[in-house]
Design a protein around this motif. Structure first.
Motif, PDB file in Angstrom:
ATOM      1  N   UNK A  53       0.816  -1.213   0.000  1.00  0.00           N
ATOM      2  CA  UNK A  53       0.000   0.000   0.000  1.00  0.00           C
ATOM      3  C   UNK A  53       0.850   1.264   0.000  1.00  0.00           C
ATOM      4  N   UNK A  54       2.094   1.141   0.482  1.00  0.00           N
ATOM      5  CA  UNK A  54       3.022   2.278   0.418  1.00  0.00           C
ATOM      6  C   UNK A  54       3.696   2.381  -0.949  1.00  0.00           C
ATOM      7  N   UNK A  55       3.359   1.453  -1.838  1.00  0.00           N
ATOM      8  CA  UNK A  55       3.742   1.494  -3.254  1.00  0.00           C
ATOM      9  C   UNK A  55       5.222   1.198  -3.516  1.00  0.00           C
ATOM     10  N   UNK A  56       5.910   0.662  -2.513  1.00  0.00           N
ATOM     11  CA  UNK A  56       7.339   0.395  -2.715  1.00  0.00           C
ATOM     12  C   UNK A  56       7.572  -0.881  -3.501  1.00  0.00           C
ATOM     13  N   UNK A  57       6.593  -1.797  -3.517  1.00  0.00           N
ATOM     14  CA  UNK A  57       6.664  -3.003  -4.339  1.00  0.00           C
ATOM     15  C   UNK A  57       5.295  -3.667  -4.370  1.00  0.00           C
ATOM     16  N   UNK A  58       5.203  -4.709  -5.166  1.00  0.00           N
ATOM     17  CA  UNK A  58       3.967  -5.478  -5.263  1.00  0.00           C
ATOM     18  C   UNK A  58       4.135  -6.800  -4.511  1.00  0.00           C
ATOM     19  N   UNK A  59       3.040  -7.533  -4.374  1.00  0.00           N
ATOM     20  CA  UNK A  59       3.094  -8.781  -3.609  1.00  0.00           C
ATOM     21  C   UNK A  59       4.040  -9.808  -4.219  1.00  0.00           C
ATOM     22  N   UNK A  60       4.325  -9.694  -5.515  1.00  0.00           N
ATOM     23  CA  UNK A  60       5.198 -10.692  -6.139  1.00  0.00           C
ATOM     24  C   UNK A  60       6.658 -10.541  -5.740  1.00  0.00           C
ATOM     25  N   UNK A  61       7.001  -9.484  -4.994  1.00  0.00           N
ATOM     26  CA  UNK A  61       8.388  -9.324  -4.545  1.00  0.00           C
ATOM     27  C   UNK A  61       8.730 -10.280  -3.415  1.00  0.00           C
ATOM     28  N   UNK A  62       7.742 -10.721  -2.661  1.00  0.00           N
ATOM     29  CA  UNK A  62       8.017 -11.545  -1.486  1.00  0.00           C
ATOM     30  C   UNK A  62       8.580 -12.910  -1.888  1.00  0.00           C
ATOM     31  N   UNK A  63       9.373 -13.470  -1.010  1.00  0.00           N
ATOM     32  CA  UNK A  63      10.032 -14.750  -1.246  1.00  0.00           C
ATOM     33  C   UNK A  63       9.023 -15.884  -1.067  1.00  0.00           C
ATOM     34  N   UNK A  64       8.639 -16.520  -2.154  1.00  0.00           N
ATOM     35  CA  UNK A  64       7.631 -17.581  -2.103  1.00  0.00           C
ATOM     36  C   UNK A  64       8.147 -18.837  -1.421  1.00  0.00           C
ATOM     37  N   UNK A  65       9.450 -18.917  -1.198  1.00  0.00           N
ATOM     38  CA  UNK A  65      10.030 -20.120  -0.601  1.00  0.00           C
ATOM     39  C   UNK A  65       9.821 -20.191   0.909  1.00  0.00           C
ATOM     40  N   UNK A  66       9.409 -19.098   1.533  1.00  0.00           N
ATOM     41  CA  UNK A  66       9.204 -19.091   2.985  1.00  0.00           C
ATOM     42  C   UNK A  66       7.808 -18.585   3.306  1.00  0.00           C
ATOM     43  N   UNK A  67       7.251 -19.059   4.400  1.00  0.00           N
ATOM     44  CA  UNK A  67       5.911 -18.637   4.812  1.00  0.00           C
ATOM     45  C   UNK A  67       5.912 -17.253   5.442  1.00  0.00           C
ATOM     46  N   UNK A  68       6.943 -16.967   6.227  1.00  0.00           N
ATOM     47  CA  UNK A  68       7.008 -15.699   6.953  1.00  0.00           C
ATOM     48  C   UNK A  68       8.135 -14.858   6.374  1.00  0.00           C
ATOM     49  N   UNK A  69       7.793 -13.952   5.474  1.00  0.00           N
ATOM     50  CA  UNK A  69       8.794 -13.071   4.874  1.00  0.00           C
ATOM     51  C   UNK A  69       9.250 -12.003   5.854  1.00  0.00           C
ATOM     52  N   UNK A  70       8.319 -11.461   6.640  1.00  0.00           N
ATOM     53  CA  UNK A  70       8.593 -10.236   7.403  1.00  0.00           C
ATOM     54  C   UNK A  70       8.747 -10.493   8.897  1.00  0.00           C
ATOM     55  N   UNK A  71       7.960 -11.406   9.446  1.00  0.00           N
ATOM     56  CA  UNK A  71       7.939 -11.571  10.902  1.00  0.00           C
ATOM     57  C   UNK A  71       8.070 -13.050  11.276  1.00  0.00           C
TER      58      UNK A  71
END
Length: 580
Positions: A53-71
């Protein structure tokens, strides 16, 4: 069954993780139920939404290999993905990876540089332009917190309609525990957005002060801003502490904190009744607040009123001239004076003046927004806590649980099976609880870079030793709030026993969350092991008007309890003056 202790996979793409910031709200390991139905379960997707929502990237940037990218949780301790936080700094105009490091890490040695992990796709002109528009439109251009006020209204409605837990069936309790995803995910999204906007605002204020040659005024410009939710309970508790000075109420306090709430309720003295009515109103409003309040297993002021009463007990001995309003007034004057200095410097440049005023307003707005969203989310976490505790009490009555708190050792996907055959889980939750409590003695690495160290290699708190400072020696940290104070050091590792802090002493803590805030009223200054100008201790110190030093590494083990020390919040130094 889910893995226990919780060890989420680390990303190979975004390999840097930190306990900075998240350690304030989760100093302890997360419980299974909270990880699967409460905080981590909802904050991870909410945080993903916030970045997008802050427009810095889209959902496809996240690493699909892990369940918890951020926390993720390592050894059941939560971590923030600092690689993604740095990437946010890279893509927002005017920010940088280094600025993010300063806000979150503070002055911590041994942090890998951003250059050591830079990815080919980090720089993205399309998203940088979109983030720039977000910065202008939604950060600097914002004028209100209407969205956050609407969130609070919705949550207050949930609280007002809260049923009597004792009247619900086991199935209704179980359903209520997992019924708040619909509101928690967007609440956490808004909290993270406000946090990101607050960080941008603080960075912009610091840049504005430095640009005119007065960098030392940066923190003064965001002090005493008012209407900060984390500071409100302190004002309410202060008012209660004044009533508690009345002889009849004081006598009840003097008899001890244990059982005090029951004694107050049963006392017919009119002044005691006045105090009890005001206390119950306070507890009704702030029942969700307490140590590690985003952990559903934690005892809050509503669950354990003695925690609030112990704080009032300390406050009632504090002189009237130490009132939060008085200290805040001093900080307001400092903020206005600092603002005037910069306005005078910029007087001949209308454009620069307009930019400064917009930046100043945005920084204050989003500091308020951050704390408001944080508080609103904590209110909903409490709505998970209450039905779980009632289900736990019934488990104790049925002889399948030893304590109500053992219910928090279940994962959400085990609740249905628990209702079908609770006895099957008796040994499961006993074993998990033993493991859970043992985890409290592990000290999670402050930074994880790449591979997560095996749990059995982590330092144990019970074995940790440090060389104590001697008179004349100094710890250097980071300024959280300016000012110079000399006083007796009181080292506390938990806010559970505020009676240990005498009025006027300097609070030395590992890290603080909102439940520590009332102790700041009795303290003359605050020193914490970790933190940054963006952390809770710094924000609240600036609001309540006391000097603060954050990122004072190992302060709780190196500063002798009871030693006389000097805290210079302007330079970020703490000096031992005399031995304990």
């Amino acid at each position: 069954m889910a893995e226990w202790p919780i060890n989420d996979a680390a990303s190979k793409v975004y390999p840097l993780y930190s306990r900075a910031n998240v350690g304030e709200i989760f100093p302890d390991p997360i419980s299974p139920l909270n990880a699967s139905a409460g905080f981590q379960h909802n904050l991870e997707p909410g945080w993903r939404d916030a970045f997008v929502n802050c427009r810095v990237w889209d959902h496809d940037l996240y690493d699909a290999a892990v369940d918890k990218n951020i926390l993720p949780a390592f050894g059941s301790y939560l971590y923030i993905n600092m690689s993604l936080m740095r990437l946010f700094g890279v893509r927002v105009p005017g920010m940088s990876a280094e600025a993010v490091d300063l806000q979150y890490f503070g002055d911590m040695p041994g942090i890998p540089s951003y250059e050591s992990e830079r990815r080919d796709f980090d720089t993205n002109s399309e998203h940088e332009a979109a983030a720039g528009a977000w910065l202008v439109e939604e950060v600097i251009g914002a004028t209100d917190l209407n969205e956050f006020d609407a969130d609070r209204k919705a949550v207050n409605a949930i609280r007002a309609e809260r049923p009597d837990m004792t009247t619900l069936t086991d199935q209704q309790l179980r359903e209520r525990i997992t019924s708040f995803d619909y509101i928690l995910r967007p609440l956490f999204q808004h909290h993270i957005e406000a946090s990101l906007k607050s960080g941008v605002g603080l960075g912009a204020v610091a840049q504005a002060a430095a640009a005119v040659g007065r960098p030392e005024l940066a923190l003064n410009l965001v002090s005493g801003i008012g209407d900060v939710d984390s500071a409100i309970p302190s004002t309410r508790l202060w008012a209660l502490s004044r009533i508690a000075q009345a002889p009849a109420v004081a006598a009840a306090f003097d008899a001890g904190i244990d059982g005090l709430h029951q004694r107050l309720v049963g006392d017919n003295d009119p002044v005691v009744a006045q105090f009890t009515a005001a206390l119950n109103e306070f507890l009704n409003d702030w029942d969700f607040r307490g140590p590690a309040e985003w952990e559903v297993r934690a005892a809050t002021w509503g669950v354990k009123p003695e925690l609030a009463l112990a704080t009032i007990d300390r406050m009632r001995h504090v002189a009237d001239n130490e009132a939060p309003e008085t200290k805040n007034g001093d900080r307001v004057a400092e903020r206005e004076a600092a603002s005037s200095v910069i306005r005078e410097i910029l007087a001949g440049d209308p454009e620069a003046t307009a930019q400064f005023e917009a930046t100043l307003a945005a920084a204050a707005l989003w500091l308020r927004g951050r704390e408001r969203a944080r508080t609103t989310a904590a209110m909903v976490i409490h709505e998970i806590r209450l039905p779980a505790l009632e289900l736990g009490r019934r488990g104790v009555a049925a002889g399948v649980l030893d304590t109500p708190e053992q219910i928090f050792m279940l994962f959400a996907d085990e609740l249905d099976d628990y209702l079908t055959d609770a006895a099957r889980f008796t040994e499961v939750v006993r074993d998990r609880e033993r493991s859970y409590l043992a985890l409290f003695d592990y000290e999670p690495p402050f930074v994880v870079a790449g591979e997560v160290p095996a749990l059995d290699t982590w330092q144990r708190r019970s074995n940790k030793t440090s060389t104590a400072l001697t008179p004349g020696e100094t710890i250097t940290g980071v300024s959280g709030c300016s000012g110079l104070v000399k006083g007796r050091a009181r080292v506390l590792t938990s806010p559970d026993d505020p009676s240990a802090l005498e009025p006027g002493e300097i609070l030395v803590a590992p890290i603080t969350d909102p439940s520590w805030t009332p102790l700041f009223v009795a303290a003359s200054a605050v020193v914490v092991n970790v933190g940054a100008p963006f952390s809770h201790a710094a924000i609240v110190s600036r609001e309540l008007g006391i000097p603060c030093v954050v990122s004072a590494t190992d302060a709780t083990t190196r500063i002798p309890d009871g030693a006389r020390i000097e805290v210079d919040g302007t330079t970020g130094t703490v000096t031992v003056l005399t031995e304990a």
